[in-house]
Design a protein around this motif. Structure first.
Motif, PDB file in Angstrom:
ATOM      1  N   PHE A   1     -23.297 -19.520   9.382  1.00 43.43           N
ATOM      2  CA  PHE A   1     -24.319 -19.600   8.340  1.00 43.43           C
ATOM      3  C   PHE A   1     -23.880 -18.869   7.068  1.00 43.43           C
ATOM      4  CE2 PHE A   1     -28.564 -18.875   6.442  1.00 43.43           C
ATOM      5  CZ  PHE A   1     -29.027 -20.187   6.494  1.00 43.43           C
ATOM      6  N   SER A   2     -23.012 -17.865   7.230  1.00 45.74           N
ATOM      7  CA  SER A   2     -22.521 -17.137   6.061  1.00 45.74           C
ATOM      8  C   SER A   2     -21.350 -17.853   5.398  1.00 45.74           C
ATOM      9  CB  SER A   2     -22.088 -15.721   6.457  1.00 45.74           C
ATOM     10  OG  SER A   2     -20.915 -15.761   7.251  1.00 45.74           O
ATOM     11  N   GLY A   3     -20.811 -18.877   6.086  1.00 44.99           N
ATOM     12  CA  GLY A   3     -19.684 -19.619   5.535  1.00 44.99           C
ATOM     13  C   GLY A   3     -18.328 -19.034   5.872  1.00 44.99           C
ATOM     14  N   LYS A   4     -18.297 -17.993   6.703  1.00 40.78           N
ATOM     15  CA  LYS A   4     -17.028 -17.366   7.052  1.00 40.78           C
ATOM     16  C   LYS A   4     -16.203 -18.223   8.008  1.00 40.78           C
ATOM     17  CE  LYS A   4     -17.711 -12.396   6.421  1.00 40.78           C
ATOM     18  NZ  LYS A   4     -17.682 -11.078   7.104  1.00 40.78           N
ATOM     19  N   GLN A   5     -16.893 -18.908   8.914  1.00 43.10           N
ATOM     20  CA  GLN A   5     -16.201 -19.665   9.959  1.00 43.10           C
ATOM     21  C   GLN A   5     -17.135 -20.734  10.489  1.00 43.10           C
ATOM     22  OE1 GLN A   5     -15.365 -17.564  13.716  1.00 43.10           O
ATOM     23  NE2 GLN A   5     -13.239 -18.216  13.572  1.00 43.10           N
TER      24      GLN A   5
ATOM     25  N   THR B   1     -35.519 -20.756  15.838  1.00 44.39           N
ATOM     26  CA  THR B   1     -34.239 -20.861  15.131  1.00 44.39           C
ATOM     27  C   THR B   1     -34.380 -20.878  13.607  1.00 44.39           C
ATOM     28  OG1 THR B   1     -33.123 -21.942  16.988  1.00 44.39           O
ATOM     29  CG2 THR B   1     -32.167 -22.276  14.798  1.00 44.39           C
ATOM     30  N   PRO B   2     -35.289 -21.676  13.023  1.00 44.79           N
ATOM     31  CA  PRO B   2     -35.411 -21.621  11.561  1.00 44.79           C
ATOM     32  C   PRO B   2     -35.835 -20.250  11.043  1.00 44.79           C
ATOM     33  CG  PRO B   2     -37.181 -22.945  12.523  1.00 44.79           C
ATOM     34  CD  PRO B   2     -36.176 -22.707  13.598  1.00 44.79           C
ATOM     35  N   VAL B   3     -36.627 -19.517  11.831  1.00 43.83           N
ATOM     36  CA  VAL B   3     -37.019 -18.160  11.436  1.00 43.83           C
ATOM     37  C   VAL B   3     -35.788 -17.252  11.433  1.00 43.83           C
ATOM     38  CG1 VAL B   3     -38.510 -16.198  11.976  1.00 43.83           C
ATOM     39  CG2 VAL B   3     -39.313 -18.526  12.415  1.00 43.83           C
ATOM     40  N   HIS B   4     -34.943 -17.409  12.446  1.00 43.90           N
ATOM     41  CA  HIS B   4     -33.700 -16.650  12.539  1.00 43.90           C
ATOM     42  C   HIS B   4     -32.789 -16.955  11.350  1.00 43.90           C
ATOM     43  CE1 HIS B   4     -30.145 -14.792  14.284  1.00 43.90           C
ATOM     44  NE2 HIS B   4     -29.495 -15.931  14.203  1.00 43.90           N
ATOM     45  N   LEU B   5     -32.619 -18.232  11.052  1.00 44.75           N
ATOM     46  CA  LEU B   5     -31.756 -18.633   9.938  1.00 44.75           C
ATOM     47  C   LEU B   5     -32.293 -18.143   8.600  1.00 44.75           C
ATOM     48  CD1 LEU B   5     -30.815 -22.293  10.978  1.00 44.75           C
ATOM     49  CD2 LEU B   5     -29.457 -20.198  11.260  1.00 44.75           C
TER      50      LEU B   5
ATOM     51  N   LEU C   1     -31.277 -14.612   8.162  1.00 47.00           N
ATOM     52  CA  LEU C   1     -29.872 -14.529   7.762  1.00 47.00           C
ATOM     53  C   LEU C   1     -29.695 -14.900   6.293  1.00 47.00           C
ATOM     54  CD1 LEU C   1     -28.073 -16.181  10.836  1.00 47.00           C
ATOM     55  CD2 LEU C   1     -28.394 -13.744  10.368  1.00 47.00           C
ATOM     56  N   ASP C   2     -30.450 -15.889   5.839  1.00 47.27           N
ATOM     57  CA  ASP C   2     -30.339 -16.324   4.449  1.00 47.27           C
ATOM     58  C   ASP C   2     -30.816 -15.238   3.489  1.00 47.27           C
ATOM     59  OD1 ASP C   2     -29.538 -18.470   2.679  1.00 47.27           O
ATOM     60  OD2 ASP C   2     -31.656 -18.703   2.175  1.00 47.27           O
ATOM     61  N   PHE C   3     -31.852 -14.510   3.884  1.00 44.49           N
ATOM     62  CA  PHE C   3     -32.321 -13.395   3.052  1.00 44.49           C
ATOM     63  C   PHE C   3     -31.224 -12.344   2.893  1.00 44.49           C
ATOM     64  CE2 PHE C   3     -36.924 -14.431   4.211  1.00 44.49           C
ATOM     65  CZ  PHE C   3     -37.206 -14.938   2.953  1.00 44.49           C
ATOM     66  N   TYR C   4     -30.398 -12.184   3.935  1.00 49.38           N
ATOM     67  CA  TYR C   4     -29.303 -11.215   3.854  1.00 49.38           C
ATOM     68  C   TYR C   4     -28.151 -11.770   3.027  1.00 49.38           C
ATOM     69  CZ  TYR C   4     -25.462  -8.134   5.151  1.00 49.38           C
ATOM     70  OH  TYR C   4     -24.388  -7.263   5.105  1.00 49.38           O
TER      71      TYR C   4
END
Length: 237
Positions: A13-17, A165-169, A172-175
């Motif tokens: 989700f961060s785009g690292k991998q 899952t969308p709550v989890h994502l 992560l997006d807020f971070y």
């Protein structure tokens, strides 16, 4: 398994991998270098979360029954409090380790998302399965207790991933994108979550099944056997 999937989702989700690459690398290490795998900080963090969550739930369940109290609500409170606190701690570490940019403090918005996600997960893992099991054992379905218990314990934690899952994502997006305007506002965040929704949901099903599905079934069977053993020795009145 849980640690591999957790960090793969965050890195993806961060785009690292990519998710597939992360899962592949993680399971390759697990299978070829298991001692290296179990010494990883992410694995130790995950082990801490689930071992203490089951311990708190089992103690609460036993004490409630000995006090002739319906264990449903006490178990939900104990499991939610323990798991939410520990999982937020674990996810804050994983988010800083595998998230986007220089590691920084996790925002309250992310913590709120993780907390809400875990409250729903605990309900699906410990509170709702016995309730649904009683329904399945009723005259309409007529399932045996063992079949109903196992089916509910395996099904509900996985099914709830479509909600959590969308709550989890979003957490992560807020971070990853703390600036709401640069993230494209609510629409931008919705698109980011939607893009990874299905792959992440099925990946999280893969992590929740051993953690609270199969783990829940095994935990219940072990507790039942241990209780019978202690009762036979007269240690539990």
């Amino acid at each position: 398994v849980v640690a591999v999937i957790d960090r793969s989702i965050i890195a993806n989700f961060s785009g690292k991998q990519s998710l597939i690459r992360g899962l592949g690398d993680g399971f390759y290490t697990l299978l070829t270098r298991p001692l290296v795998h179990i010494r990883q900080p992410s694995v130790l963090a995950v082990f801490t979360v689930y071992s203490l969550t089951y311990a708190a739930t089992n103690v609460t369940d036993t004490m409630s029954k000995r006090m002739s109290i319906d264990p449903a609500v006490p178990k939900l409170i104990a499991s939610s409090t323990t798991n939410t606190g520990l999982t937020i701690w674990k996810d804050s570490l994983l988010t800083r380790w595998y998230g986007q940019g220089t590691p920084r403090p996790v925002s309250m918005k992310s913590y709120a998302c993780f907390g809400f996600r875990d409250s729903l997960t605990m309900a699906a893992a410990f509170t709702f399965p016995p309730m649904l099991s009683e329904v399945l054992q009723g005259p309409t379905v007529g399932a045996s207790k063992q079949t109903a218990d196992v089916a509910c314990q395996l099904f509900l934690p996985c099914a709830f991933q479509f909600i959590t899952t969308p709550v989890h994502l979003l957490g992560l997006d807020f971070y990853n994108r703390p600036n709401h305007k640069e993230a494209g506002g609510a629409v931008g965040r919705f698109r980011a979550v939607g893009k990874e929704y299905l792959p992440s949901t099925f990946a999280r099903m893969g992590r929740i099944l051993p953690a609270f599905g199969i783990g829940g079934v095994l935990n219940k069977n072990v507790r039942s056997s241990a209780t019978s053993l202690f009762t036979s020795f007269g240690r539990i009145p």
